[in-house]
Write a protein that holds these residues in place. Structure first.
Motif, PDB file in Angstrom:
ATOM      1  N   PRO A 199      -5.573   9.896   1.050  1.00 21.30           N
ATOM      2  CA  PRO A 199      -4.237   9.616   1.275  1.00 21.30           C
ATOM      3  C   PRO A 199      -3.846   8.515   0.891  1.00 21.30           C
ATOM      4  CG  PRO A 199      -5.490   9.417   3.446  1.00 21.30           C
ATOM      5  CD  PRO A 199      -6.250  10.235   2.587  1.00 21.30           C
ATOM      6  N   ILE A 200      -4.527   7.478   1.081  1.00 18.55           N
ATOM      7  CA  ILE A 200      -3.856   6.098   0.458  1.00 18.55           C
ATOM      8  C   ILE A 200      -4.790   6.193  -1.052  1.00 18.55           C
ATOM      9  CG2 ILE A 200      -5.578   3.812   0.357  1.00 18.55           C
ATOM     10  CD1 ILE A 200      -5.803   3.857   3.034  1.00 18.55           C
ATOM     11  N   LEU A 201      -3.096   5.805  -2.124  1.00 16.96           N
ATOM     12  CA  LEU A 201      -3.539   5.439  -3.378  1.00 16.96           C
ATOM     13  C   LEU A 201      -3.772   4.371  -3.983  1.00 16.96           C
ATOM     14  CD1 LEU A 201       0.036   7.298  -3.705  1.00 16.96           C
ATOM     15  CD2 LEU A 201      -1.896   8.697  -3.876  1.00 16.96           C
ATOM     16  N   GLU A 202      -4.225   4.689  -5.189  1.00 16.62           N
ATOM     17  CA  GLU A 202      -4.922   3.786  -5.700  1.00 16.62           C
ATOM     18  C   GLU A 202      -4.200   2.924  -6.232  1.00 16.62           C
ATOM     19  OE1 GLU A 202      -8.544   1.926  -8.672  1.00 16.62           O
ATOM     20  OE2 GLU A 202      -8.236   4.394  -8.308  1.00 16.62           O
ATOM     21  N   CYS A 203      -3.901   1.746  -5.579  1.00 16.04           N
ATOM     22  CA  CYS A 203      -2.683   0.777  -6.671  1.00 16.04           C
ATOM     23  C   CYS A 203      -2.878  -0.849  -6.878  1.00 16.04           C
ATOM     24  CB  CYS A 203      -1.593   1.149  -6.746  1.00 16.04           C
ATOM     25  SG  CYS A 203      -1.081   0.605  -4.186  1.00 16.04           S
ATOM     26  N   ARG A 204      -2.348  -1.473  -8.179  1.00 21.25           N
ATOM     27  CA  ARG A 204      -2.646  -2.678  -8.028  1.00 21.25           C
ATOM     28  C   ARG A 204      -1.478  -3.407  -7.637  1.00 21.25           C
ATOM     29  NH1 ARG A 204      -2.025  -0.139 -13.195  1.00 21.25           N
ATOM     30  NH2 ARG A 204      -0.943  -0.670 -14.309  1.00 21.25           N
ATOM     31  N   ASN A 205      -0.758  -4.890  -7.448  1.00 24.65           N
ATOM     32  CA  ASN A 205      -0.104  -5.397  -7.047  1.00 24.65           C
ATOM     33  C   ASN A 205       0.321  -6.506  -8.090  1.00 24.65           C
ATOM     34  OD1 ASN A 205       1.354  -4.879  -4.082  1.00 24.65           O
ATOM     35  ND2 ASN A 205      -1.025  -3.731  -4.435  1.00 24.65           N
ATOM     36  N   LYS A 206       1.447  -6.936  -8.342  1.00 26.81           N
ATOM     37  CA  LYS A 206       1.967  -7.769  -8.924  1.00 26.81           C
ATOM     38  C   LYS A 206       3.109  -9.055  -8.056  1.00 26.81           C
ATOM     39  CE  LYS A 206       0.056  -6.501 -13.195  1.00 26.81           C
ATOM     40  NZ  LYS A 206       0.646  -5.845 -14.616  1.00 26.81           N
ATOM     41  N   ILE A 207       3.183  -9.919  -8.082  1.00 24.90           N
ATOM     42  CA  ILE A 207       4.191 -10.871  -8.178  1.00 24.90           C
ATOM     43  C   ILE A 207       5.230 -11.006  -9.549  1.00 24.90           C
ATOM     44  CG2 ILE A 207       5.419 -12.745  -7.384  1.00 24.90           C
ATOM     45  CD1 ILE A 207       3.275 -12.266  -4.832  1.00 24.90           C
ATOM     46  N   ILE A 208       5.909 -11.253  -9.533  1.00 25.11           N
ATOM     47  CA  ILE A 208       6.785 -11.088 -10.871  1.00 25.11           C
ATOM     48  C   ILE A 208       7.901 -12.404 -10.551  1.00 25.11           C
ATOM     49  CG2 ILE A 208       7.580 -10.711 -12.614  1.00 25.11           C
ATOM     50  CD1 ILE A 208       7.547  -7.691 -12.574  1.00 25.11           C
ATOM     51  N   LYS A 209       7.704 -13.359 -11.088  1.00 21.44           N
ATOM     52  CA  LYS A 209       8.307 -15.347 -11.240  1.00 21.44           C
ATOM     53  C   LYS A 209       9.681 -15.361 -12.502  1.00 21.44           C
ATOM     54  CE  LYS A 209       4.174 -16.741  -8.073  1.00 21.44           C
ATOM     55  NZ  LYS A 209       2.975 -17.790  -8.618  1.00 21.44           N
TER      56      LYS A 209
ATOM     57  N   SER B 186       0.813  -1.376   0.079  1.00 16.59           N
ATOM     58  CA  SER B 186      -0.161  -0.455   0.259  1.00 16.59           C
ATOM     59  C   SER B 186       0.815   1.042   0.292  1.00 16.59           C
ATOM     60  CB  SER B 186      -1.004  -0.071   0.757  1.00 16.59           C
ATOM     61  OG  SER B 186      -1.696  -1.069   0.853  1.00 16.59           O
ATOM     62  N   LEU B 187       0.097   1.876  -0.992  1.00 13.18           N
ATOM     63  CA  LEU B 187       1.373   3.301  -0.730  1.00 13.18           C
ATOM     64  C   LEU B 187       0.434   5.206  -0.227  1.00 13.18           C
ATOM     65  CD1 LEU B 187       3.130   3.386  -4.630  1.00 13.18           C
ATOM     66  CD2 LEU B 187       3.638   2.909  -2.206  1.00 13.18           C
ATOM     67  N   VAL B 188       0.806   5.315   0.929  1.00  9.91           N
ATOM     68  CA  VAL B 188      -0.071   6.103   1.675  1.00  9.91           C
ATOM     69  C   VAL B 188       0.737   7.456   1.603  1.00  9.91           C
ATOM     70  CG1 VAL B 188      -1.078   6.901   3.725  1.00  9.91           C
ATOM     71  CG2 VAL B 188      -0.857   4.494   3.128  1.00  9.91           C
ATOM     72  N   LEU B 189       0.360   8.651   1.365  1.00  6.76           N
ATOM     73  CA  LEU B 189       1.133  10.329   1.583  1.00  6.76           C
ATOM     74  C   LEU B 189       1.164  10.237   2.590  1.00  6.76           C
ATOM     75  CD1 LEU B 189      -1.121  12.158  -1.123  1.00  6.76           C
ATOM     76  CD2 LEU B 189       0.828  11.224  -1.763  1.00  6.76           C
ATOM     77  N   ASP B 190       2.177  11.206   2.903  1.00  3.32           N
ATOM     78  CA  ASP B 190       2.595  11.331   4.370  1.00  3.32           C
ATOM     79  C   ASP B 190       2.110  12.777   4.534  1.00  3.32           C
ATOM     80  OD1 ASP B 190       4.300  10.713   6.695  1.00  3.32           O
ATOM     81  OD2 ASP B 190       5.711  11.304   5.562  1.00  3.32           O
ATOM     82  N   GLN B 191       2.028  13.816   3.469  1.00  2.00           N
ATOM     83  CA  GLN B 191       1.582  14.622   3.925  1.00  2.00           C
ATOM     84  C   GLN B 191       0.282  14.508   4.350  1.00  2.00           C
ATOM     85  OE1 GLN B 191       3.453  13.322   1.164  1.00  2.00           O
ATOM     86  NE2 GLN B 191       4.339  15.280   0.441  1.00  2.00           N
ATOM     87  N   ASP B 192       0.081  15.939   4.353  1.00  2.00           N
ATOM     88  CA  ASP B 192      -2.085  16.135   4.592  1.00  2.00           C
ATOM     89  C   ASP B 192      -2.562  16.934   3.652  1.00  2.00           C
ATOM     90  OD1 ASP B 192      -4.177  16.545   5.826  1.00  2.00           O
ATOM     91  OD2 ASP B 192      -4.054  17.490   7.618  1.00  2.00           O
TER      92      ASP B 192
END
Length: 774
Positions: A424-434, A412-418
């Protein structure tokens, strides 16, 4: 303006009035007669008139009076027509053609009525067909025309107009055919103008010689909406600055010399303002129509108030939701960084608590904190970031020992600034590359493809997903790429802030293996670090992917390779040739597509060809000289189609190219064999473990009876008492044998056995489903 001179010479001047209240003379001309018939002003500025059934006009460009080569009895309209310029619509005596090439209906129509419509383009000096406006049969009754719309469709002129007649009617024409008619409330109509109201309604204002006015609406049909008497003048403009048009009515008032003493501004809708009006001159069109309008307005006002109330409630709910999300994010960050966070009471936010508020923290939080403390201090080997196109790629490389004890890993990526304007939570997609050991194949997976459910999954202590065993199953063949978890998010929203700092959080389930059993623990969230991003760094190419050629190799680092694969879509094709080998594929990749292999993994090649296909990654694997599998990692479908189009030009015509939706059939077949073997072993081991574990919990439902002596059977059968004793012993053994088959088992053992069997069966069923889809 006109100025009479001697010898019946009349001088006319055309004056322009500017916004500065100053007049400017545009041009002037002299005539031997006065202008009286069909005087029209149009763009240019230009003046057009009719005299002795001839048409004359003058403009600022010509500065001299010109005559049109047409005879006419009246002019009913002057305006602009697309691709024709200024056009007049007039009526003249019918000119019947000598040949019979023209339309027979038009010829007979003109012959019957003796007159016809005609159009004349002033600038181009050419005639236009009059039937595209109206049929010639209306030439005897039409006195004024207003063209609402004109356009060219399929090289034909399409016109929509309304015309008033001396029969006190207003008729609507579409492409030369009548579409509607409305009877006018007064006699002697003179002209018609239009207005577009705030409700996007088109109103037709008909002016009469008696000073009366009526307004006609065109919706499903033409109908009189309102009418007024003793109107001195009517103007159409945006008088209130609302962006739409209204009517300004100036009424005649003999008792007052002030022209603006009695006026009315209206659009027959929301705008209705009057001053000094004697309402006896205002005649409603129809009482029923006014009553229906009043009821409609009241109903709309009620709906508007209800809708506005709902909008306010929704806005309040969204503000509350945003505050809860922001505070939850801050609580999560504090928990990960080890800071104490005190949650505000639910009543303060107008909410209802789902649990009893206590001073001590809940047990689950303390347990979560204790679990997070078990995380090794150095579990992140490397944190990196790359910019690929409009995507930000963040990768976390974990130490091997820590990675193998995790499941359901994500970032998860969360913006540290206000930032109050965004979440503050960025929408992202996760991947595992094998990457396998030999680097012979690549596979990118964000989630496991799963078939529609056929069996109910048993949930034992939260273990409801078969994907949890994936790290254990793949750990023996995974290399550096397999220990890297990647998150991809959109870059452009972050650049709007010029400089941002993001906290990288890792979410997973920590698991342990004890006595060949997988023991699941609750979810953990750990802080991996922070990344900094600025527009200046991106402009300087600090985080750009660098894929350069060096001695026939592509020198991209492992992070660059993973970034390119993470933002790409994977497509796998099986190519089979029946009569020739597939050697042209490798030549096509290295030649026409200008591909070079990665220095880190030779079997995967990077496309350096200029254009859209640049950056595409290929993997070509030959099973035999006549069959192979081509895997493409490309940005979008357009690039995929371009690559396939280029490939089909070099393949033999007999080749068969098939998209493998779920993987290679050979690999899936091998996986199915292993899954069936595992299912069989699970059934066998579960049966024996059940027998061994059931011995301690087995309950025999026989009451303790009297012991039977161990005398030989022959001695028992010698007497009647012995026979009776033997019969009782046999009956007791029969009862014990029946009861031994009705044994009970501990519920926990039964759940564990059933869960193992269900997991093995679901695993094999999923592979069968993927094999059928491929």
């Amino acid at each position: 303006m006109k100025k009479k001179k001697r010898n019946n010479i009349v001088k006319y001047l055309l004056l322009l009035l500017h916004s500065s209240n100053q007049f400017e003379q545009s041009f002037h001309f002299t005539l031997e007669y006065e202008l009286k018939e069909d005087i029209r002003l149009f763009t240019g500025p230009s003046v057009l008139w009719r005299h002795a059934n001839k048409l004359f006009y003058i403009s600022s460009n010509t500065c001299t009076v010109l005559s049109a080569p047409v005879q006419l009895s009246s002019v009913v309209w002057t305006g602009e027509i697309e691709n024709e310029g200024t056009v007049i619509l007039g009526i003249r005596t019918a000119c019947l053609p000598e040949s019979e090439d023209e339309d027979k209906f038009s010829t007979s129509d003109r012959a019957i009525w003796g007159s016809e419509f005609f159009g004349y383009a002033v600038e181009k000096q050419k005639m236009l067909t009059g039937t595209c406006f109206m049929p010639h049969a209306y030439s005897r009754v039409v006195s004024s025309v207003y063209v609402c719309k004109n356009e060219i469709l399929k090289k034909q002129l399409r016109i929509s107009l309304v015309a008033i007649t001396n029969k006190n009617q207003l008729i609507w024409f579409q492409d030369g055919l009548p579409k509607g008619v409305c009877d006018l409330p007064y006699e002697k109509p003179c002209s018609v103008i239009t207005a577009v109201t705030s409700s996007n309604d088109l109103l037709f204002i008909v002016l009469f010689a008696s000073g009366n006015i009526c307004v006609i609406q065109r919706r499903d049909s033409l109908q009189v909406a309102s009418k007024w008497q003793k109107v001195k003048s009517v103007l159409v403009d945006d008088f209130i600055g609302s962006g739409s048009e209204q009517l300004l009515l100036l009424f005649k008032d003999d008792s007052n010399t002030d022209v603006l003493s009695a006026f009315k501004i209206t659009d027959l809708g929301g705008v209705d303002y009057a001053s000094g009006i004697n309402y006896k001159h205002c005649v409603p069109a129809a009482e029923g129509l006014q009553e229906n309008g009043l009821l409609t307005v009241q109903a709309l006002e009620t709906r508007l108030q209800a809708g506005w109330k709902y909008v306010r409630e929704l806005q309040q709910h969204l503000r509350l939701k945003k505050r809860v999300i922001l505070k939850s994010c801050q609580a999560l960050i504090d928990l990960v960084e080890g800071r104490t966070h005190i949650l505000p009471p639910a009543e303060k936010e107008g909410l209802v608590s789902l649990w009893d508020d206590v001073e001590n923290p809940p047990h689950s939080l303390s347990k979560e904190a204790s679990l997070a403390s078990n995380v090794p201090e150095h579990f992140v080997e490397k944190l990196w970031q790359r910019v690929v196109g409009d995507s930000l790629v963040v990768g976390v490389k974990l130490v091997k020992s820590f990675y193998l004890s995790l499941s359901d890993v994500s970032l998860s990526l969360v913006l540290d600034q206000d930032f109050s304007s965004i979440s503050p939570i960025l929408e992202c997609r996760n991947k595992i590359i094998k990457l396998n050991k030999a680097f012979s194949a690549l596979s990118v997976s964000s989630c496991q493809i799963e078939p529609p459910p056929k069996k109910m999954k048993l949930d034992l202590h939260g273990k409801n997903d078969l994907k949890k065993e994936c790290p254990k199953r793949c750990s023996s063949v995974q290399l550096d790429g397999a220990k890297t978890v990647i998150a991809v998010t959109s870059l452009s929203p972050l650049l709007a802030f010029h400089r941002v700092c993001c906290i990288v959080l890792l979410h997973a389930k920590k698991q342990e293996h004890q006595n060949d059993h997988l023991q699941e623990r609750k979810k953990i969230t750990v802080l991996c670090g922070k990344i900094f991003l600025s527009l200046e760094d991106i402009s300087n190419g600090k985080y750009s992917v660098k894929m350069q050629r060096d001695n026939s190799y592509c020198t991209g680092s492992m992070e660059d390779i993973l970034s390119v694969l993470a933002v790409s879509n994977r497509f796998c094709f099986q190519i089979v040739s029946s009569d020739c080998t597939l050697t042209p594929v490798n030549s096509w990749l290295l030649g026409e597509m200008e591909c070079t292999p990665f220095k880190e993994c030779h079997d995967n090649i990077f496309c350096h060809k200029a254009g859209n296909v640049y950056g595409t990654v290929f993997n070509w694997t030959l099973k035999n000289p006549f069959e192979g599998v081509l895997t493409l990692f490309c940005r979008n479908l357009t690039v995929l189609f371009q690559c396939l189009h280029r490939l089909t030009r070099v393949l033999p015509p007999s080749c068969d190219v098939k998209l493998l939706r779920s993987g290679s059939k050979g690999v899936l077949t091998e996986q199915l064999a292993l899954a069936l073997e595992k299912e069989m072993l699970t059934l066998r081991s579960s049966f024996f473990s059940r027998e061994s574990k059931a011995e301690n919990s087995l309950t025999w439902r026989n009451e303790p009876g009297k012991k039977i002596t161990d005398a030989p059977v022959a001695s028992l059968l010698e007497s009647a008492e012995g026979v009776q004793q033997f019969r009782k012993k046999l009956q007791k053994e029969r009862e014990e044998s029946m009861l031994s088959m009705n044994q009970t088992m501990n519920g926990t053992i039964y759940q564990q056995v059933t869960l193992k069997i269900a997991e093995a069966q679901l695993s094999s069923d999923m592979i069968v489903w993927r094999l059928c889809k491929s």
